[in-house]
Design a protein around this motif. Structure first.
Motif, short mmCIF file in Angstrom:
data_model
loop_
_atom_site.label_atom_id
_atom_site.label_comp_id
_atom_site.label_asym_id
_atom_site.label_seq_id
_atom_site.Cartn_x
_atom_site.Cartn_y
_atom_site.Cartn_z
N ASP A 18 70.31 53.30 41.73
CA ASP A 18 71.55 52.61 41.11
C ASP A 18 71.20 51.37 40.65
N SER A 19 72.03 50.85 39.88
CA SER A 19 71.97 49.23 39.42
C SER A 19 71.45 48.34 40.53
N GLN A 69 77.05 43.72 32.65
CA GLN A 69 76.37 44.86 32.86
C GLN A 69 77.03 45.74 34.25
N LYS A 117 71.60 55.44 28.89
CA LYS A 117 72.24 54.98 29.93
C LYS A 117 71.51 54.04 30.91
N ASN A 118 70.00 53.73 30.62
CA ASN A 118 69.25 52.90 31.39
C ASN A 118 68.92 51.61 30.64
N ASP A 170 78.59 49.62 34.02
CA ASP A 170 78.06 50.50 34.96
C ASP A 170 79.42 51.28 35.67
N LYS A 192 73.35 52.51 33.97
CA LYS A 192 72.58 51.65 35.11
C LYS A 192 71.64 50.74 34.53
N SER A 193 71.46 49.44 35.35
CA SER A 193 70.61 48.36 34.68
C SER A 193 69.81 47.74 35.98
#
Length: 257
Positions: free
Chosen positions: A175-176, A82, A40-41, A86, A92-93
């Protein structure tokens, strides 16, 4: 952390299919594999090329995103993908937008060497070491003080620290976010050549070549946001320092520095 992409602006104009297939389609394969396995990252090496011809400099995160070449468009497309991943999947990025990675490990264990080399500083130093006859300057008709392109050069150690801070922020649940990375100074092609001559003590021959299609005159990033939020501070922002470590790498085992 996703670093893999094709990066040559001129080539992207001449062969956009290569860039969309690798930089976009292959990144989708990676993101889908991550989604399938619950990763997730995601940290993405983006580029200030997503902004196109600057309306103002240094470029901050609010600058309009209007890339002028396929390379920049591929990076922007992935950033947009991305954002959608999200919203849909909670992936998340952090997108890190930078320009020219430069320099080498101060201990001279790791450095920059490509086949085909396209980056300015290694090419300039290859002339100084005798591995090349001259360096091509693509365009001496830009509206800059010395009429050559101006770019941001960031030491690789400083890029490493930015990626590490981005990872820590994601792992702590942030957060992203997208950040612009710059050392706070832009240097022209001619300034790089002049600084390399001073560091190496050698004359660097250059030849004038036409502009490359898709090259903006000035690209300098404003890194205030990542400095404020993540505490990132470049440690190797001086051009001569960046070149000094790159020169140590270029001449390791062959010359005494």
């Amino acid at each position: 952390m996703h670093f893999a992409s094709f990066i040559q602006v001129g080539e992207s104009v001449q062969n956009p299919d290569k860039y969309y297939q690798n930089n976009v389609a292959n990144t989708l394969v990676l993101l889908d594999a991550m989604q399938a396995h619950g990763v997730k990252n995601f940290i993405f090496s983006s580029s200030a090329a997503i902004f196109g011809e600057p309306r103002y400099t240094p470029i901050d995160e609010r600058h309009p995103q209007q890339p002028i070449n396929p390379y920049g468009r591929t990076k922007l497309i992935v950033e947009q993908v991305q954002a959608d991943y999200d919203k849909a999947y909670g992936m998340k990025s952090v997108c890190l937008r930078y320009l020219n990675a430069a320099g080498a490990d101060p201990e001279v264990q790791l450095g920059e060497r490509h086949d085909l080399e396209t980056h300015l500083i290694p090419l300039v130093l290859q002339v100084a070491s005798g591995r090349r006859k001259n360096i091509s300057v693509f365009g001496r008709d830009y509206g800059t003080p010395d009429v050559t392109c101006i770019r941001d050069y960031i030491h690789v150690q400083d890029l490493c620290s930015a990626h590490w801070l981005a990872l820590q922020s994601l792992m702590s649940g942030s957060d992203s976010q997208a950040y612009n990375l710059g050392n706070g100074n832009g240097f022209s092609v001619q300034e790089v050549i002049d600084a390399a001559e001073q560091v190496t003590g050698r004359k660097i021959a250059s030849v004038n070549s036409p502009r490359r299609e898709g090259d903006p005159a000035v690209l300098v990033a404003d890194s205030a946001l990542i400095r404020e939020r993540l505490g990132w501070t470049p440690q190797y922002s001086d051009l001569s320092t960046i070149i000094k470590y790159a020169w140590k790498w270029e001449t390791r085992g062959t010359l005494e520095i």
